[in-house]
Write an enzyme that holds these catalytic residues in place. Structure first.
Site, PDB file in Angstrom:
ATOM      1  N   SER A   1       0.798  -1.237   0.000  1.00  0.00           N
ATOM      2  CA  SER A   1       0.000   0.000   0.000  1.00  0.00           C
ATOM      3  C   SER A   1       0.826   1.280   0.000  1.00  0.00           C
ATOM      4  O   SER A   1       0.279   2.359  -0.251  1.00  0.00           O
ATOM      5  CB  SER A   1      -0.956   0.011   1.198  1.00  0.00           C
ATOM      6  OG  SER A   1      -2.051  -0.838   0.978  1.00  0.00           O
TER       7      SER A   1
ATOM      8  N   TYR B   1      -2.417  -2.251 -10.811  1.00  0.00           N
ATOM      9  CA  TYR B   1      -2.455  -2.076  -9.359  1.00  0.00           C
ATOM     10  C   TYR B   1      -1.743  -3.222  -8.647  1.00  0.00           C
ATOM     11  O   TYR B   1      -0.938  -3.003  -7.731  1.00  0.00           O
ATOM     12  CB  TYR B   1      -3.903  -1.975  -8.892  1.00  0.00           C
ATOM     13  CG  TYR B   1      -4.070  -1.836  -7.403  1.00  0.00           C
ATOM     14  CD1 TYR B   1      -3.709  -0.654  -6.747  1.00  0.00           C
ATOM     15  CD2 TYR B   1      -4.575  -2.886  -6.641  1.00  0.00           C
ATOM     16  CE1 TYR B   1      -3.848  -0.535  -5.373  1.00  0.00           C
ATOM     17  CE2 TYR B   1      -4.723  -2.765  -5.266  1.00  0.00           C
ATOM     18  CZ  TYR B   1      -4.355  -1.592  -4.639  1.00  0.00           C
ATOM     19  OH  TYR B   1      -4.491  -1.468  -3.273  1.00  0.00           O
TER      20      TYR B   1
ATOM     21  N   VAL C   1       1.028  -3.654   4.061  1.00  0.00           N
ATOM     22  CA  VAL C   1       0.937  -4.947   4.745  1.00  0.00           C
ATOM     23  C   VAL C   1       2.181  -5.813   4.522  1.00  0.00           C
ATOM     24  O   VAL C   1       2.307  -6.875   5.120  1.00  0.00           O
ATOM     25  CB  VAL C   1      -0.337  -5.722   4.330  1.00  0.00           C
ATOM     26  CG1 VAL C   1      -1.577  -4.976   4.770  1.00  0.00           C
ATOM     27  CG2 VAL C   1      -0.351  -6.012   2.838  1.00  0.00           C
TER      28      VAL C   1
ATOM     29  N   TYR D   1      -4.067   3.686   7.559  1.00  0.00           N
ATOM     30  CA  TYR D   1      -5.359   3.001   7.581  1.00  0.00           C
ATOM     31  C   TYR D   1      -6.269   3.674   8.606  1.00  0.00           C
ATOM     32  O   TYR D   1      -6.246   4.889   8.763  1.00  0.00           O
ATOM     33  CB  TYR D   1      -5.184   1.503   7.852  1.00  0.00           C
ATOM     34  CG  TYR D   1      -4.293   0.804   6.867  1.00  0.00           C
ATOM     35  CD1 TYR D   1      -4.497   0.939   5.486  1.00  0.00           C
ATOM     36  CD2 TYR D   1      -3.229   0.005   7.286  1.00  0.00           C
ATOM     37  CE1 TYR D   1      -3.678   0.294   4.568  1.00  0.00           C
ATOM     38  CE2 TYR D   1      -2.407  -0.652   6.370  1.00  0.00           C
ATOM     39  CZ  TYR D   1      -2.635  -0.497   5.016  1.00  0.00           C
ATOM     40  OH  TYR D   1      -1.830  -1.135   4.114  1.00  0.00           O
TER      41      TYR D   1
ATOM     42  N   LYS E   1       0.590   3.436  -2.981  1.00  0.00           N
ATOM     43  CA  LYS E   1      -0.523   4.368  -3.170  1.00  0.00           C
ATOM     44  C   LYS E   1      -0.048   5.818  -3.175  1.00  0.00           C
ATOM     45  O   LYS E   1      -0.673   6.675  -3.798  1.00  0.00           O
ATOM     46  CB  LYS E   1      -1.572   4.146  -2.077  1.00  0.00           C
ATOM     47  CG  LYS E   1      -2.259   2.790  -2.168  1.00  0.00           C
ATOM     48  CD  LYS E   1      -3.099   2.484  -0.936  1.00  0.00           C
ATOM     49  CE  LYS E   1      -3.755   1.105  -1.055  1.00  0.00           C
ATOM     50  NZ  LYS E   1      -4.466   0.680   0.149  1.00  0.00           N
TER      51      LYS E   1
END
Length: 306
Positions: free
Chosen positions: A62, A190, A260, A242, A65
């Site tokens: 992540s 992605y 993660v 998160y 991102k």
């Protein structure tokens, strides 16, 4: 600084036993839960300080991102990007479908949850998914001063096989005309970006670029505009950890993004870039030992921007 980092790593390594490795991607279960490493790039001197498992490779997950947001903003401008994805924190999980369903306007809450990142990935310019991915990985190579960064093919294949929740998010957004283009190609891009391998040292260098308002400290090259850099750091503060982002802002107080795979990318404006690796996760998907490590570091060096 070396002695401080070594002490902090030694003091916090034990907490890896209290978390769990990410299990929904089988390849991530191969990590050592007691690994913990940190690297800091100091802007003023250009020096790198490190301790522990700072050169162990892991997939960026992540944290990518942040890259897709930067490229989407650079390609489209803030107005066009934020028509498709909001900038508000969410109290729900990073892969929540409810977040999309209950909103009157069916756009994702922010670019740091899966749905939002799928949207920003779809906005990256390129004639093909291969060209788009090349732009993503080349940006990371320049932002980390590491031309050897590449994809972990095994993790990529696992991402594709286990990515049904992300497919659900993507097709829901497609049905509501939030996502444009070929859904499977967007998802493949992605999955690829999440499978790029980095180290804590790489993340620290990336953090140093963000701390330096988008300029690479080692050669002065501008990798993003100052405005895009500011937006990225702001969203990292409010949404980067998160649904633990508020607690992180209170306890640590700096822009950060977790993944993660166990990584934490952090940046202290005009001072430091920080990269951490600790693959054992807490219940919200953040590195359990890494969070304790960066909190101790923030306390010791008074890093909070607030």
């Amino acid at each position: 600084m070396f002695n401080l980092l070594t002490t902090l790593v030694d003091n916090n390594r034990i907490y890896g036993k209290q978390g769990k490795l990410a299990s929904y991607i089988p390849s991530l279960l191969e990590a050592d839960p007691e690994h913990l490493g940190i690297c800091i790039v100091e802007l003023n001197s250009g020096r790198e300080f490190h301790a522990g498992d700072c050169d162990t490779k892991f997939t960026i997950q992540s944290i990518s991102k942040v890259v897709s947001l930067i490229l989407a903003l650079s390609d489209n401008g803030r107005e066009n990007v934020f028509k498709k994805v909001n900038v508000e924190p969410t109290g729900m999980g990073f892969n929540s479908i409810i977040n999309l369903e209950v909103r009157n306007k069916k756009i994702p809450y922010n670019p740091m949850i899966n749905a939002g990142a799928i949207v920003t990935t779809s906005l990256i310019y390129g004639q093909s998914k291969e060209e788009k991915f090349e732009r993503i990985i080349e940006f990371l190579r320049r932002a980390t001063n590491n031309q050897n960064i590449s994809i972990n093919e095994e993790v990529y294949e696992c991402e594709k096989i286990t990515g049904d929740r992300n497919r659900s998010l993507a097709y829901f957004m497609k049905s509501n005309k939030v996502l444009e283009g070929n859904v499977e190609e967007i998802l493949d891009l992605y999955f690829r970006q999440c499978s790029i391998e980095v180290t804590a040292r790489d993340l620290a260098r990336f953090g140093a670029v963000l701390a330096n308002d988008g300029l690479a400290p080692w050669n002065g090259q501008r990798l993003m505009s100052r405005d895009v850099c500011r937006i990225a750091k702001t969203i990292m503060v409010t949404c980067g950890m998160y649904d633990a982002s508020g607690e992180f802002a209170v306890k640590v107080g700096i822009p950060a993004k977790s993944g993660v795979g166990g990584g934490i990318l952090a940046t202290v404006p005009r001072s430091y870039g920080i990269g951490i690796y600790g693959p054992s996760l807490d219940k919200k998907g953040n590195s359990i030992a890494g969070l304790r490590l960066i909190k101790d570091l923030s306390d010791e060096l008074d890093l909070s921007i607030f």
